[in-house]
Design a protein around this motif. Sequence first.
Motif, PDB file in Angstrom:
ATOM      1  N   GLU A 212       7.277   5.575  -7.278  1.00  0.00           N
ATOM      2  CA  GLU A 212       6.855   6.935  -6.961  1.00  0.00           C
ATOM      3  C   GLU A 212       5.893   7.497  -7.995  1.00  0.00           C
ATOM      4  O   GLU A 212       5.475   8.644  -7.891  1.00  0.00           O
ATOM      5  CB  GLU A 212       8.082   7.863  -6.876  1.00  0.00           C
ATOM      6  CG  GLU A 212       9.028   7.601  -5.724  1.00  0.00           C
ATOM      7  CD  GLU A 212       8.599   8.315  -4.456  1.00  0.00           C
ATOM      8  OE1 GLU A 212       7.451   8.825  -4.405  1.00  0.00           O
ATOM      9  OE2 GLU A 212       9.406   8.366  -3.518  1.00  0.00           O
ATOM     10  N   GLY A 213       5.544   6.711  -8.991  1.00  0.00           N
ATOM     11  CA  GLY A 213       4.710   7.218 -10.070  1.00  0.00           C
ATOM     12  C   GLY A 213       3.266   7.444  -9.641  1.00  0.00           C
ATOM     13  O   GLY A 213       2.848   7.019  -8.562  1.00  0.00           O
TER      14      GLY A 213
ATOM     15  N   PHE B 241       0.853  -1.169   0.000  1.00  0.00           N
ATOM     16  CA  PHE B 241       0.000   0.000   0.000  1.00  0.00           C
ATOM     17  C   PHE B 241       0.900   1.233   0.000  1.00  0.00           C
ATOM     18  O   PHE B 241       1.213   1.787   1.041  1.00  0.00           O
ATOM     19  CB  PHE B 241      -0.883  -0.048   1.253  1.00  0.00           C
ATOM     20  CG  PHE B 241      -1.953   0.989   1.273  1.00  0.00           C
ATOM     21  CD1 PHE B 241      -3.076   0.842   0.493  1.00  0.00           C
ATOM     22  CD2 PHE B 241      -1.845   2.109   2.081  1.00  0.00           C
ATOM     23  CE1 PHE B 241      -4.077   1.793   0.515  1.00  0.00           C
ATOM     24  CE2 PHE B 241      -2.843   3.064   2.104  1.00  0.00           C
ATOM     25  CZ  PHE B 241      -3.961   2.911   1.327  1.00  0.00           C
ATOM     26  N   LEU B 242       1.339   1.642  -1.174  1.00  0.00           N
ATOM     27  CA  LEU B 242       2.255   2.777  -1.276  1.00  0.00           C
ATOM     28  C   LEU B 242       1.663   4.025  -0.634  1.00  0.00           C
ATOM     29  O   LEU B 242       0.457   4.195  -0.666  1.00  0.00           O
ATOM     30  CB  LEU B 242       2.569   3.068  -2.756  1.00  0.00           C
ATOM     31  CG  LEU B 242       3.454   2.042  -3.456  1.00  0.00           C
ATOM     32  CD1 LEU B 242       3.608   2.376  -4.941  1.00  0.00           C
ATOM     33  CD2 LEU B 242       4.828   1.970  -2.801  1.00  0.00           C
TER      34      LEU B 242
ATOM     35  N   ILE C 189      -0.384   7.190  -8.726  1.00  0.00           N
ATOM     36  CA  ILE C 189      -1.179   6.041  -8.295  1.00  0.00           C
ATOM     37  C   ILE C 189      -2.509   6.012  -9.037  1.00  0.00           C
ATOM     38  O   ILE C 189      -3.203   7.024  -9.121  1.00  0.00           O
ATOM     39  CB  ILE C 189      -1.414   6.098  -6.770  1.00  0.00           C
ATOM     40  CG1 ILE C 189      -0.086   5.893  -6.032  1.00  0.00           C
ATOM     41  CG2 ILE C 189      -2.454   5.067  -6.330  1.00  0.00           C
ATOM     42  CD1 ILE C 189      -0.168   6.150  -4.537  1.00  0.00           C
ATOM     43  N   ILE C 190      -2.871   4.850  -9.554  1.00  0.00           N
ATOM     44  CA  ILE C 190      -4.150   4.698 -10.250  1.00  0.00           C
ATOM     45  C   ILE C 190      -5.189   4.052  -9.346  1.00  0.00           C
ATOM     46  O   ILE C 190      -6.331   4.488  -9.272  1.00  0.00           O
ATOM     47  CB  ILE C 190      -3.973   3.832 -11.527  1.00  0.00           C
ATOM     48  CG1 ILE C 190      -2.921   4.464 -12.450  1.00  0.00           C
ATOM     49  CG2 ILE C 190      -5.302   3.672 -12.257  1.00  0.00           C
ATOM     50  CD1 ILE C 190      -2.477   3.550 -13.590  1.00  0.00           C
ATOM     51  N   GLU C 191      -4.789   3.003  -8.645  1.00  0.00           N
ATOM     52  CA  GLU C 191      -5.750   2.258  -7.837  1.00  0.00           C
ATOM     53  C   GLU C 191      -5.016   1.565  -6.696  1.00  0.00           C
ATOM     54  O   GLU C 191      -3.868   1.144  -6.844  1.00  0.00           O
ATOM     55  CB  GLU C 191      -6.480   1.223  -8.724  1.00  0.00           C
ATOM     56  CG  GLU C 191      -7.379   0.234  -8.032  1.00  0.00           C
ATOM     57  CD  GLU C 191      -8.646   0.830  -7.413  1.00  0.00           C
ATOM     58  OE1 GLU C 191      -8.871   2.048  -7.523  1.00  0.00           O
ATOM     59  OE2 GLU C 191      -9.401   0.066  -6.793  1.00  0.00           O
ATOM     60  N   GLN C 192      -5.709   1.461  -5.554  1.00  0.00           N
ATOM     61  CA  GLN C 192      -5.161   0.762  -4.392  1.00  0.00           C
ATOM     62  C   GLN C 192      -6.266  -0.008  -3.712  1.00  0.00           C
ATOM     63  O   GLN C 192      -7.434   0.354  -3.796  1.00  0.00           O
ATOM     64  CB  GLN C 192      -4.588   1.764  -3.373  1.00  0.00           C
ATOM     65  CG  GLN C 192      -3.507   2.660  -3.916  1.00  0.00           C
ATOM     66  CD  GLN C 192      -2.843   3.497  -2.839  1.00  0.00           C
ATOM     67  OE1 GLN C 192      -3.438   4.429  -2.329  1.00  0.00           O
ATOM     68  NE2 GLN C 192      -1.604   3.169  -2.506  1.00  0.00           N
ATOM     69  N   ASP C 193      -5.885  -1.043  -3.027  1.00  0.00           N
ATOM     70  CA  ASP C 193      -6.851  -1.732  -2.176  1.00  0.00           C
ATOM     71  C   ASP C 193      -6.097  -2.454  -1.070  1.00  0.00           C
ATOM     72  O   ASP C 193      -4.875  -2.598  -1.132  1.00  0.00           O
ATOM     73  CB  ASP C 193      -7.702  -2.719  -2.979  1.00  0.00           C
ATOM     74  CG  ASP C 193      -9.121  -2.843  -2.404  1.00  0.00           C
ATOM     75  OD1 ASP C 193      -9.323  -2.497  -1.225  1.00  0.00           O
ATOM     76  OD2 ASP C 193     -10.012  -3.291  -3.129  1.00  0.00           O
TER      77      ASP C 193
ATOM     78  N   ASN D  75       1.882  14.511 -10.185  1.00  0.00           N
ATOM     79  CA  ASN D  75       2.106  13.114  -9.804  1.00  0.00           C
ATOM     80  C   ASN D  75       0.826  12.451  -9.292  1.00  0.00           C
ATOM     81  O   ASN D  75       0.867  11.480  -8.547  1.00  0.00           O
ATOM     82  CB  ASN D  75       3.206  13.031  -8.739  1.00  0.00           C
ATOM     83  CG  ASN D  75       3.827  11.648  -8.715  1.00  0.00           C
ATOM     84  OD1 ASN D  75       4.021  11.047  -9.764  1.00  0.00           O
ATOM     85  ND2 ASN D  75       4.097  11.130  -7.526  1.00  0.00           N
ATOM     86  N   ARG D  76      -0.324  13.008  -9.689  1.00  0.00           N
ATOM     87  CA  ARG D  76      -1.602  12.466  -9.251  1.00  0.00           C
ATOM     88  C   ARG D  76      -2.423  12.035 -10.464  1.00  0.00           C
ATOM     89  O   ARG D  76      -2.188  12.490 -11.574  1.00  0.00           O
ATOM     90  CB  ARG D  76      -2.364  13.523  -8.442  1.00  0.00           C
ATOM     91  CG  ARG D  76      -1.518  14.137  -7.336  1.00  0.00           C
ATOM     92  CD  ARG D  76      -2.240  15.285  -6.628  1.00  0.00           C
ATOM     93  NE  ARG D  76      -3.248  14.790  -5.723  1.00  0.00           N
ATOM     94  CZ  ARG D  76      -4.537  15.072  -5.773  1.00  0.00           C
ATOM     95  NH1 ARG D  76      -4.988  15.893  -6.710  1.00  0.00           N
ATOM     96  NH2 ARG D  76      -5.382  14.551  -4.939  1.00  0.00           N
ATOM     97  N   THR D  77      -3.401  11.183 -10.228  1.00  0.00           N
ATOM     98  CA  THR D  77      -4.296  10.812 -11.327  1.00  0.00           C
ATOM     99  C   THR D  77      -5.721  11.259 -11.006  1.00  0.00           C
ATOM    100  O   THR D  77      -6.167  11.159  -9.875  1.00  0.00           O
ATOM    101  CB  THR D  77      -4.354   9.283 -11.561  1.00  0.00           C
ATOM    102  OG1 THR D  77      -4.849   8.662 -10.373  1.00  0.00           O
ATOM    103  CG2 THR D  77      -3.010   8.720 -11.926  1.00  0.00           C
ATOM    104  N   ILE D  78      -6.380  11.748 -12.028  1.00  0.00           N
ATOM    105  CA  ILE D  78      -7.834  11.888 -11.979  1.00  0.00           C
ATOM    106  C   ILE D  78      -8.370  10.586 -12.570  1.00  0.00           C
ATOM    107  O   ILE D  78      -8.016  10.238 -13.700  1.00  0.00           O
ATOM    108  CB  ILE D  78      -8.329  13.051 -12.861  1.00  0.00           C
ATOM    109  CG1 ILE D  78      -7.494  14.317 -12.676  1.00  0.00           C
ATOM    110  CG2 ILE D  78      -9.825  13.294 -12.683  1.00  0.00           C
ATOM    111  CD1 ILE D  78      -7.480  14.866 -11.293  1.00  0.00           C
ATOM    112  N   VAL D  79      -9.186   9.867 -11.838  1.00  0.00           N
ATOM    113  CA  VAL D  79      -9.802   8.655 -12.381  1.00  0.00           C
ATOM    114  C   VAL D  79     -11.320   8.863 -12.383  1.00  0.00           C
ATOM    115  O   VAL D  79     -11.960   8.840 -11.332  1.00  0.00           O
ATOM    116  CB  VAL D  79      -9.437   7.398 -11.567  1.00  0.00           C
ATOM    117  CG1 VAL D  79     -10.068   6.167 -12.183  1.00  0.00           C
ATOM    118  CG2 VAL D  79      -7.926   7.229 -11.477  1.00  0.00           C
TER     119      VAL D  79
END
Lengths: 289, 289, 289, 289
Positions: free
Chosen positions: C230-231, C196-197, C233-237, C279-283
């Motif tokens: 460090e890229g 879990f980065l 993040i798209i998704e985490q769980d 360094n963020r994503t809009i999903v």
Amino acid sequence: MSDYKITFLIQCHDSKGIISKVTTFFYEEGFNILSCQQFTDNIQEAYFMRVSLDAKDLTYSREELKSRFAKVAHSLSLKWRVHFTEDKENVVVLASKTTHCLFDILEKHGEGKLHCHIPLIIANHESIKYVADQFGIPFHYLPITGENWRERQGVILKLLVEHHVDLIVMARFMRILSSDFINHYQEKIINIHHAFLPAFQGANPYKRAYERGVKMIGATAHYATDDLDEGPIIEQDVERVSHASTPSSLAQIGSDIERKVLSKAVKYHLDHRIIVTGNRTIVFPETED
Amino acid sequence: MSDYKITFLIQCHDSKGIISKVTTFFYEEGFNILSCQQFTDNIQEAYFMRVSLDAKDLTYSREELKSRFAKVAHSLSLKWRVHFTEDKENVVVLASKTTHCLFDILEKHGEGKLHCHIPLIIANHESIKYVADQFGIPFHYLPITGENWRERQGVILKLLVEHHVDLIVMARFMRILSSDFINHYQEKIINIHHAFLPAFQGANPYKRAYERGVKMIGATAHYATDDLDEGPIIEQDVERVSHASTPSSLAQIGSDIERKVLSKAVKYHLDHRIIVTGNRTIVFPETED
Amino acid sequence: MSDYKITFLIQCHDSKGIISKVTTFFYEEGFNILSCQQFTDNIQEAYFMRVSLDAKDLTYSREELKSRFAKVAHSLSLKWRVHFTEDKENVVVLASKTTHCLFDILEKHGEGKLHCHIPLIIANHESIKYVADQFGIPFHYLPITGENWRERQGVILKLLVEHHVDLIVMARFMRILSSDFINHYQEKIINIHHAFLPAFQGANPYKRAYERGVKMIGATAHYATDDLDEGPIIEQDVERVSHASTPSSLAQIGSDIERKVLSKAVKYHLDHRIIVTGNRTIVFPETED
Amino acid sequence: MSDYKITFLIQCHDSKGIISKVTTFFYEEGFNILSCQQFTDNIQEAYFMRVSLDAKDLTYSREELKSRFAKVAHSLSLKWRVHFTEDKENVVVLASKTTHCLFDILEKHGEGKLHCHIPLIIANHESIKYVADQFGIPFHYLPITGENWRERQGVILKLLVEHHVDLIVMARFMRILSSDFINHYQEKIINIHHAFLPAFQGANPYKRAYERGVKMIGATAHYATDDLDEGPIIEQDVERVSHASTPSSLAQIGSDIERKVLSKAVKYHLDHRIIVTGNRTIVFPETED
């Protein structure tokens, strides 16, 4: 950006050009759109929209805004309503014996997280008066029996009218409101059911969850309707349990889910994020508008 | 520690001294207890125990162990069974049209995560044969109609007997087994229901979940019993959904829950972690034994 | 509604009128807007938009559409791109020894849940070739050592170019790509990190999670960048674990999280739901467009 | 079954016969074992045990019980402690400016869900005195600056000694205690960190979570040690967030996780479910003992 916002909730039959026409109206009236959320229901062929505007861009009266928008709405056959954040809603909490949901609402209200006034708490158990006292909110004790319940609802209705109530929160209020009562406050009564609906409708859900041997329990906040526990669901959540859970430990675990789910539902309502359609709710996700 | 374990599952009326007597027996027979899990059901006044032993400590025959333990068990009125990890269970998978649950079982089996043999897959749709072929597992296609279903169950039963089947996994097999069939395999048939039971028992749960407007959907793995979708629940899980979910997107989201829940339940069964009591299951948590 | 859609992803400095002007353009060009999602980042003063159109409304060429929209975009200083669902992306999967993520991608692809071609799987362990074979996908075995890794990346790059690759999925590929490589495929390489980065960046996250005694473990799918793990993040769980979990049982539990998280991230990418900003994503959430 | 229980927490090197000998001791002393939970750590070769007894079976003095058990413990080289539910622990809460964690502890305490006395709340912000007042608990305001912090810790220590404090709960108390202080109360200080440790140790976790673009945020309750945010973790939980969350909305969402996680950790401690081993905790699951 000012602290004040104007929020439009819109629904209509889906057709081309609505978003273009609605957003163009706001643009031409000089508004900055803080957020614009939409949902197209392809099954019902319906379109839903929540538009949040910066109130400082309003250069004329509220009535004028309503009147101007009404023209657009008429031409597009929109069903709509508008809310101004200056208008705090009046919320009355109904409670019985348990205090966890009541506490959560009052605390979050006290911390400024629920945008409303709470002029009154009504309960059929005097034992929880201390909670109202702690938060300095008037408490109305109303002993209820099977016999006097119809009459008591009249008393409650009178109190609600006196306090210009916009929303009624049933914080584990263990009485069933009559159809008459509910019809006075359609989409204005939020109830918490202590189960993951439609599982365990009705009484004693934790006992029945124990007997059924479920591995998770939940809670459901919904608008009250004529059909008990059948109203449009606003929010649900669950927690994992095990064979080691008894009915009473389920109730303990459940109490933390109930409070969280009910407070979220109330917040969504007060932030004007909910549109009811049939027996379902559109809940527009939280944004920073 | 060897790779082989001996697992005892024990249940009895709760009374003083059971754990002492049982563990003393194993100690005196020279066993290292790898894990000893218990659960006291104060409501039923019942006691449940799972004891896992290192098989390398067994200095005499399995039959001798059973016979010696039987004496203790008799004196304490224990209901018990014992499993040796050398004895892999034979698991037959029943499937219909969807492949996600089947894939998950075969994959996890292939990766060594499910301790069993899979001698056969039976399905009433030939279109999924490719999955069995991929994993090199014999596939038996059995076209089923309303008329031939009773007779087909006879065929299935015959196949199960031929393959000495210990466990039947219904991996979204969309047919209802007869009482006769189920009674042959009590606590040996695991079914996945694509809803969070007891919500949405029966047919078309995703469609009904959509109509009810729930905010989470789930899946339930349970032992099949006479009463459809009423058997003892082994495992459940849920996922959050929203108003934007259609019946078909619910089915998609649900498919990932189903596969996870079914595979977990099968693993719990194969690792001998489950005791059924009434209509509930005791599922002893995973340990490193 | 046809099966084909046209999806625009747009970003720009936030200012009044953008939504009105963009949606009016599509309306005037005769398009039915299937979904229109927006996000205003008040901190960065940036505006993001995803518009999905029904491709059957396109009455002229794609190039013409691009050219007409380019004019609007220029006048509003939009950064934008457009995708047509007829154009399936080419996805190459890189893998090492473990197969769970690879299986999930291939299965979901096989079931039609991932809208792409998979022309090639590249791995540095021949032992997993059987998975590619099962799904009938060409497999390129590439033995890698510390010494030949730089040269091997050249080989991979060549293969990617040959196959006109649009997206590279690192399905637990345990090698670190060089900056050169990554710069060739910015926002086109999705990696799964088994933690879990930003917790447990780098090697051996499950071992370190065990040592730290965490009560939940997780997985993170992100775009690969120069900075390892460090890229964006798209998704985490996550999943709950306990003191009873060892490094190897954490890896087992984790494998189900990894596959789920990686497949979701790949799907979001292929459905054109992601905009990277800093360094963020809009999903943008899944819709029925 | 009486309301009173006796709870033994035991740890030792793993070896054959411990469970047999310990449970036989309690059996021979006439105790009904309400629950007996064990954990074998195969990596550390350590054994942990929690035994809960019905206090009404104690036919002699507590001291006598301790003395008798000490002999068994000595012969088996057990490290152990025993708790009697009649002995409520004294808990002091340290707080700063935010009230959500404090509220949750006081509410749950008021509802009888936390088995302890709370003789005192200490805070470095007078603005939260009203919370203590609401619950009728003495409040000690202690203005703290960088300069006086060392001296203030002396004052706190003195207050703790005066009130015979057994547990210190840092309910979002935003000061770092000195090593001296912490060494006085080893395994007796529970802190809540507003992040999913080991991610975002140190200051401003929500801001950093926003900048890193994580898709879930969490909270961690742990015992305080010399190394800031490095102590043994007791409980963690997370909630899903999105690109739309700002640092301040993360803090809002996080506040509900923090309160839940902290209250659970405090309850586990007060119910004597925790054994610390190295930098990890064994947390025996909740039972109905």
